[in-house]
Design an enzyme around this catalytic site. Structure first.
Site, PDB file in Angstrom:
ATOM      1  N   CYS A  42      -4.178 -18.641 -32.734  1.00 25.15           N
ATOM      2  CA  CYS A  42      -3.577 -17.757 -31.737  1.00 25.15           C
ATOM      3  C   CYS A  42      -3.257 -16.365 -32.294  1.00 25.15           C
ATOM      4  O   CYS A  42      -4.156 -15.580 -32.569  1.00 25.15           O
ATOM      5  CB  CYS A  42      -2.350 -18.449 -31.146  1.00 25.15           C
ATOM      6  SG  CYS A  42      -1.898 -17.856 -29.490  1.00 25.15           S
ATOM      7  N   LYS A  63      -0.054 -22.333 -39.154  1.00 26.13           N
ATOM      8  CA  LYS A  63      -0.149 -20.965 -38.632  1.00 26.13           C
ATOM      9  C   LYS A  63       0.679 -20.001 -39.480  1.00 26.13           C
ATOM     10  O   LYS A  63       1.866 -20.216 -39.707  1.00 26.13           O
ATOM     11  CB  LYS A  63       0.325 -20.961 -37.188  1.00 26.13           C
ATOM     12  CG  LYS A  63       0.204 -19.627 -36.472  1.00 26.13           C
ATOM     13  CD  LYS A  63       0.693 -19.789 -35.043  1.00 26.13           C
ATOM     14  CE  LYS A  63       0.603 -18.500 -34.265  1.00 26.13           C
ATOM     15  NZ  LYS A  63       1.116 -18.667 -32.878  1.00 26.13           N
ATOM     16  N   GLU A  83      -4.654 -24.780 -29.409  1.00 30.42           N
ATOM     17  CA  GLU A  83      -3.385 -24.835 -30.136  1.00 30.42           C
ATOM     18  C   GLU A  83      -2.405 -25.721 -29.364  1.00 30.42           C
ATOM     19  O   GLU A  83      -2.442 -25.803 -28.137  1.00 30.42           O
ATOM     20  CB  GLU A  83      -2.830 -23.414 -30.223  1.00 30.42           C
ATOM     21  CG  GLU A  83      -1.444 -23.259 -30.803  1.00 30.42           C
ATOM     22  CD  GLU A  83      -0.891 -21.845 -30.626  1.00 30.42           C
ATOM     23  OE1 GLU A  83       0.022 -21.486 -31.384  1.00 30.42           O
ATOM     24  OE2 GLU A  83      -1.361 -21.109 -29.728  1.00 30.42           O
TER      25      GLU A  83
END
Length: 261
Positions: free
Chosen positions: A140, A104, A36
Site C-alpha cells: 500500500c 510494511k 493487503e
C-alpha cells in the site's frame, strides 16, 4: 498468475471463504495475489485478531494454497508491542509452506489517518522466490516511496507485488494508478498491483478502504489488465523475456550515475 480483487469485511472466517472462492475461480495458476489486510478490514480492533504466523489464519491460507496447488501472497496482522500489530504480507508456496513474510515499512500517517497508532513498522525489504519468479513485496503506502521499489529490484526482483487497501478520497484513485505504473516504468520491471474491492458498506477511519483498479503492468508501463471497481478475479501472464527486451532498448537502470548519486 491471478489477481484476486476481493472484498474484505469484519469476519476473518468470511474473508477466508472469499480467498478460497477466488482460488477456485482462478483455476490452474501458479500464483494468486490478494489484497493487503485480508485478515480483517481496517476500522476494527486489529490487535484482537492478530496472530503469530504459525497461527490459525495463516494456517488456513497455507491449507488453501496446498489444496489448490497455487502459491499466494496476502496481507495479515501479527501481534506487535502494546496494542499494535504488524501489517504483514505473507508468501506461501504451492505446497502450503510459508516461505517469506514482509512487515510494511511505511505507515499511512497521511490524509488525516494515523496508521502508526495501531500498526508497528517493519524494517527490512523482502524479495522471495515464489512460483518460479523473484517477487519484491510492497504494501500500500510503500508504493509512494520509489527507493523501496528500487532496492527490491537491486535485490533481484523480477516482479514487484503491491498489495493494498487503498484509501478512498479526492484524487486517491489517480494516485494509485499513477504510482503503480511509475514503479514499473522507472525500474523496467513487471508490477502486479492488487487492491481490495471498494468498501461502500460503512465509513472507516481515514475514509472507506479500497478503490479496486488492480493492475498487471509490464516493464514498459503497459497496463495489460485493469480490474475496475468491482470484485473480480483476473488471470494474466508474466513473461520475464519482456523484461530483457525492454531493458535492451531502454537501459535506464544501466545508465544510473552511481558516481554522483
Amino acid at each position: 498468475m491471478a489477481m484476486c480483487q476481493i472484498q474484505v469485511g469484519d469476519d476473518p472466517d468470511e474473508n477466508l471463504r472469499q480467498v478460497r472462492e477466488a482460488l477456485a475461480l482462478a483455476g490452474d495458476v501458479d500464483l494468486a495475489v490478494f489484497p493487503e489486510a485480508v485478515h480483517l478490514r481496517f476500522g476494527n480492533d486489529l490487535a484482537k485478531v492478530a496472530e503469530p504466523l504459525d497461527g490459525a489464519f495463516v494456517g488456513e491460507l497455507r491449507r488453501a494454497a496446498r489444496e489448490h496447488g497455487t502459491a499466494l501472497v496476502a496481507g495479515v496482522f501479527e501481534p506487535a508491542d502494546g496494542d499494535r500489530v504488524y501489517n504483514t504480507a505473507v508468501a506461501i508456496d504451492a505446497a502450503g509452506d510459508l516461505v517469506a513474510s514482509y512487515r510494511k515499512m511505511h505507515l499511512f500517517d497521511a490524509f488525516g489517518d494515523r496508521e502508526s497508532d495501531r500498526v508497528a513498522a517493519g524494517d527490512w525489504p523482502v524479495v522471495v522466490d515464489l512460483a518460479g519468479v523473484r517477487l519484491g513485496l510492497i504494501t500500500c503506502y510503500d508504493v509512494r516511496f520509489p527507493e523501496l521499489a528500487r532496492a527490491l529490484v537491486e535485490r533481484g526482483a523480477d516482479v514487484l507485488v503491491v498489495i493494498a487497501a487503498w484509501g478512498q478520497g479526492v484524487f486517491k484513485e489517480e494516485h494509485w494508478t499513477t504510482l503503480v505504473r511509475a514503479r514499473a516504468i522507472e525500474n523496467t520491471v513487471w508490477v502486479v498491483a492488487v487492491d481490495k474491492a471498494p468498501d461502500r458498506s460503512r465509513p472507516l477511519s481515514g475514509g472507506p478502504g479500497g478503490v479496486g483498479r488492480s493492475m498487471l503492468i509490464d516493464p514498459m508501463g503497459t497496463v495489460l489488465a485493469d480490474l475496475g471497481p468491482f470484485p473480480s478475479v483476473r488471470v494474466g501472464e508474466i513473461d520475464t523475456r519482456v523484461t530483457e527486451h525492454v531493458r535492451g532498448i531502454l537501459p535506464a537502470l544501466a545508465h544510473r550515475r552511481r558516481d554522483v548519486l
